[in-house]
Design a protein around this motif. Structure first.
Motif, short mmCIF file in Angstrom:
data_model
loop_
_atom_site.label_atom_id
_atom_site.label_comp_id
_atom_site.label_asym_id
_atom_site.label_seq_id
_atom_site.Cartn_x
_atom_site.Cartn_y
_atom_site.Cartn_z
N GLY A 1 -51.87 3.98 -21.35
CA GLY A 1 -50.44 4.31 -21.28
C GLY A 1 -50.26 5.78 -20.92
O GLY A 1 -50.99 6.63 -21.43
N ILE A 2 -49.32 6.07 -20.03
CA ILE A 2 -49.02 7.46 -19.66
C ILE A 2 -47.53 7.67 -19.84
O ILE A 2 -46.71 6.98 -19.22
CB ILE A 2 -49.41 7.76 -18.20
N SER A 3 -47.16 8.64 -20.70
CA SER A 3 -45.75 8.96 -20.89
C SER A 3 -45.39 10.15 -20.02
O SER A 3 -46.11 11.15 -19.99
CB SER A 3 -45.47 9.29 -22.36
N GLY A 4 -44.25 10.04 -19.35
CA GLY A 4 -43.76 11.16 -18.52
C GLY A 4 -43.08 12.24 -19.32
O GLY A 4 -42.65 13.24 -18.77
N SER A 5 -42.98 12.04 -20.63
CA SER A 5 -42.32 13.03 -21.50
C SER A 5 -43.33 13.69 -22.42
O SER A 5 -44.18 13.02 -23.00
CB SER A 5 -41.23 12.36 -22.34
N LEU A 6 -43.19 15.01 -22.59
CA LEU A 6 -44.06 15.74 -23.51
C LEU A 6 -43.42 15.91 -24.87
O LEU A 6 -44.05 16.46 -25.78
CB LEU A 6 -44.37 17.13 -22.92
N ARG A 7 -42.18 15.46 -25.05
CA ARG A 7 -41.45 15.67 -26.32
C ARG A 7 -42.11 14.91 -27.46
O ARG A 7 -42.53 13.76 -27.31
CB ARG A 7 -40.00 15.21 -26.20
N ALA A 8 -42.15 15.55 -28.64
CA ALA A 8 -42.79 14.92 -29.80
C ALA A 8 -42.14 13.59 -30.15
O ALA A 8 -42.83 12.62 -30.46
CB ALA A 8 -42.74 15.87 -30.99
N TYR B 1 -35.61 13.31 -14.81
CA TYR B 1 -35.07 14.67 -14.90
C TYR B 1 -34.45 15.03 -13.55
O TYR B 1 -35.14 14.95 -12.52
CB TYR B 1 -36.18 15.68 -15.21
N ALA B 2 -33.18 15.39 -13.58
CA ALA B 2 -32.48 15.80 -12.35
C ALA B 2 -32.71 14.79 -11.22
O ALA B 2 -33.04 15.15 -10.09
CB ALA B 2 -32.91 17.21 -11.93
N PHE B 3 -32.53 13.51 -11.58
CA PHE B 3 -32.63 12.39 -10.63
C PHE B 3 -34.05 12.17 -10.10
O PHE B 3 -34.24 11.49 -9.08
CB PHE B 3 -31.67 12.55 -9.44
N GLY B 4 -35.06 12.75 -10.73
CA GLY B 4 -36.42 12.59 -10.22
C GLY B 4 -37.44 12.35 -11.32
O GLY B 4 -37.11 12.28 -12.51
N VAL B 5 -38.70 12.21 -10.91
CA VAL B 5 -39.83 12.07 -11.84
C VAL B 5 -40.12 13.43 -12.46
O VAL B 5 -40.11 14.43 -11.74
CB VAL B 5 -41.07 11.56 -11.07
N PRO B 6 -40.35 13.53 -13.77
CA PRO B 6 -40.70 14.82 -14.36
C PRO B 6 -41.88 15.45 -13.62
O PRO B 6 -42.86 14.77 -13.28
CB PRO B 6 -41.08 14.46 -15.80
N GLY B 7 -41.78 16.77 -13.40
CA GLY B 7 -42.81 17.47 -12.64
C GLY B 7 -44.20 17.30 -13.24
O GLY B 7 -45.19 17.20 -12.51
N THR B 8 -44.28 17.26 -14.55
CA THR B 8 -45.59 17.15 -15.21
C THR B 8 -46.29 15.85 -14.81
O THR B 8 -47.50 15.84 -14.55
CB THR B 8 -45.40 17.16 -16.74
N LEU B 9 -45.53 14.78 -14.76
CA LEU B 9 -46.11 13.48 -14.40
C LEU B 9 -46.48 13.46 -12.92
O LEU B 9 -47.59 13.05 -12.55
CB LEU B 9 -45.12 12.35 -14.73
N LYS B 10 -45.57 13.92 -12.08
CA LYS B 10 -45.84 13.91 -10.62
C LYS B 10 -47.06 14.78 -10.31
O LYS B 10 -47.90 14.41 -9.49
CB LYS B 10 -44.59 14.42 -9.88
N ASN B 11 -47.14 15.92 -11.00
CA ASN B 11 -48.28 16.82 -10.81
C ASN B 11 -49.60 16.11 -11.14
O ASN B 11 -50.56 16.19 -10.38
CB ASN B 11 -48.10 18.05 -11.72
N ALA B 12 -49.62 15.41 -12.26
CA ALA B 12 -50.85 14.71 -12.66
C ALA B 12 -51.22 13.63 -11.63
O ALA B 12 -52.39 13.49 -11.26
CB ALA B 12 -50.67 14.09 -14.05
N LEU B 13 -50.21 12.90 -11.16
CA LEU B 13 -50.48 11.85 -10.18
C LEU B 13 -51.00 12.45 -8.86
O LEU B 13 -51.91 11.90 -8.23
CB LEU B 13 -49.22 11.02 -9.93
N ASP B 14 -50.45 13.61 -8.47
CA ASP B 14 -50.87 14.24 -7.22
C ASP B 14 -52.37 14.56 -7.22
O ASP B 14 -53.02 14.50 -6.18
CB ASP B 14 -50.08 15.52 -6.97
N TRP B 15 -52.91 14.90 -8.39
CA TRP B 15 -54.34 15.22 -8.49
C TRP B 15 -55.22 14.02 -8.12
O TRP B 15 -56.40 14.19 -7.81
CB TRP B 15 -54.69 15.66 -9.92
N THR B 16 -54.68 12.80 -8.20
CA THR B 16 -55.53 11.62 -7.96
C THR B 16 -55.46 11.14 -6.51
O THR B 16 -56.16 10.19 -6.15
CB THR B 16 -55.12 10.45 -8.89
N VAL B 17 -54.61 11.78 -5.68
CA VAL B 17 -54.48 11.32 -4.29
C VAL B 17 -55.83 11.41 -3.57
O VAL B 17 -56.27 10.46 -2.93
CB VAL B 17 -53.41 12.15 -3.54
N GLY B 18 -56.49 12.54 -3.73
CA GLY B 18 -57.74 12.76 -3.00
C GLY B 18 -58.93 12.03 -3.59
O GLY B 18 -59.89 11.73 -2.87
N THR B 19 -58.87 11.74 -4.88
CA THR B 19 -60.05 11.16 -5.53
C THR B 19 -59.91 9.66 -5.81
O THR B 19 -60.88 8.99 -6.16
CB THR B 19 -60.36 11.92 -6.84
#
Ligand SMILES: Cc1cc2nc3c(=O)[nH]c(=O)nc-3n(C[C@H](O)[C@H](O)[C@H](O)COP(=O)(O)O)c2cc1C
Length: 185
Positions: A8-15, A88-106
């Motif tokens: 499971g991957i949550s797009g929110s970092l809130r406790a 967030y602001a009509f989009g995917v939270p940056g933290t989640l998108k950032n993590a997904l971007d790391w897997t594009v190449g691998t």
């Protein structure tokens, strides 16, 4: 026979994130022989930039980042992945998108069975984020079908004491679990 394992991957970092609560409920809806874990540490993954994902003189240390290594290993070892995210602001939270971007190449998500869920206190259910997430999951080559996504509007009224209590939502989450297991085959 090998046990099915779901990440499971949550797009929110809130406790007390509503999305993480939904993921915890998802974990209870799989058959008892399925193992489920929620990834911890999304916020510790460094900012992605092309070139940093391959070892080189200009990227000392980043490929050694522990959270990133754990993230890639966790996806690689999972038979299926459930992502639950706010908008967030009509989009995917940056933290989640950032993590997904790391897997594009691998390619950790390549052919990986997925379920994509968005939840929002608004009656739009995080639909913009969900649509964007589905595009990203297509770009990553994940295995999914038309039933692989769910948006949950007005989420605050569907959760109580750290659990999803709305029975229609629980049923929809159960369908996500069933669909994911069928995709795993
Ligand atoms: C900066 C910010 C932007 C937000 N933008 C949206 C939005 O575009 N659409 C939406 O449905 N909710 C939006 N929200 C509300 C979130 O959906 C809400 O805070 C939600 O509870 C976050 O999910 P979580 O409980 O899992 O942390 C926004 C919240 C914040 C703090």
């Amino acid at each position: 026979m090998k046990r099915i394992h779901i990440l499971g991957i949550s797009g929110s970092l809130r406790a007390d994130s509503t999305n993480t609560i939904i993921l915890k409920t998802v974990g209870t809806l799989f058959p008892s022989d399925v193992t489920f874990e929620i990834f911890e540490g999304l916020g510790e993954i460094p900012h992605f930039s092309p070139g940093l994902d391959s070892p080189g003189l200009d990227s000392p240390g980043l490929t050694d980042n522990q959270a990133l290594a754990r993230f890639k290993t966790a996806i690689g070892q999972a038979d299926g992945v459930v992502i639950c995210t706010p908008e967030y602001a009509f989009g995917v939270p940056g933290t989640l998108k950032n993590a997904l971007d790391w897997t594009v190449g691998t390619g950790e998500f390549n052919d990986k069975p997925v379920s994509a869920i968005s939840a929002s206190p608004l009656n739009t259910g995080g639909n913009n984020a969900l649509a964007s997430l589905l595009l990203t999951l297509t770009a990553l080559g994940t295995r999914k079908n038309e039933a692989s996504s769910l948006s949950i509007p007005n989420v605050k009224g569907k959760i109580s004491a750290g659990q999803v209590t709305d029975k229609h939502t629980i049923e929809a989450l159960r369908e996500q679990c069933g669909n994911l297991l069928r995709l795993i085959g």
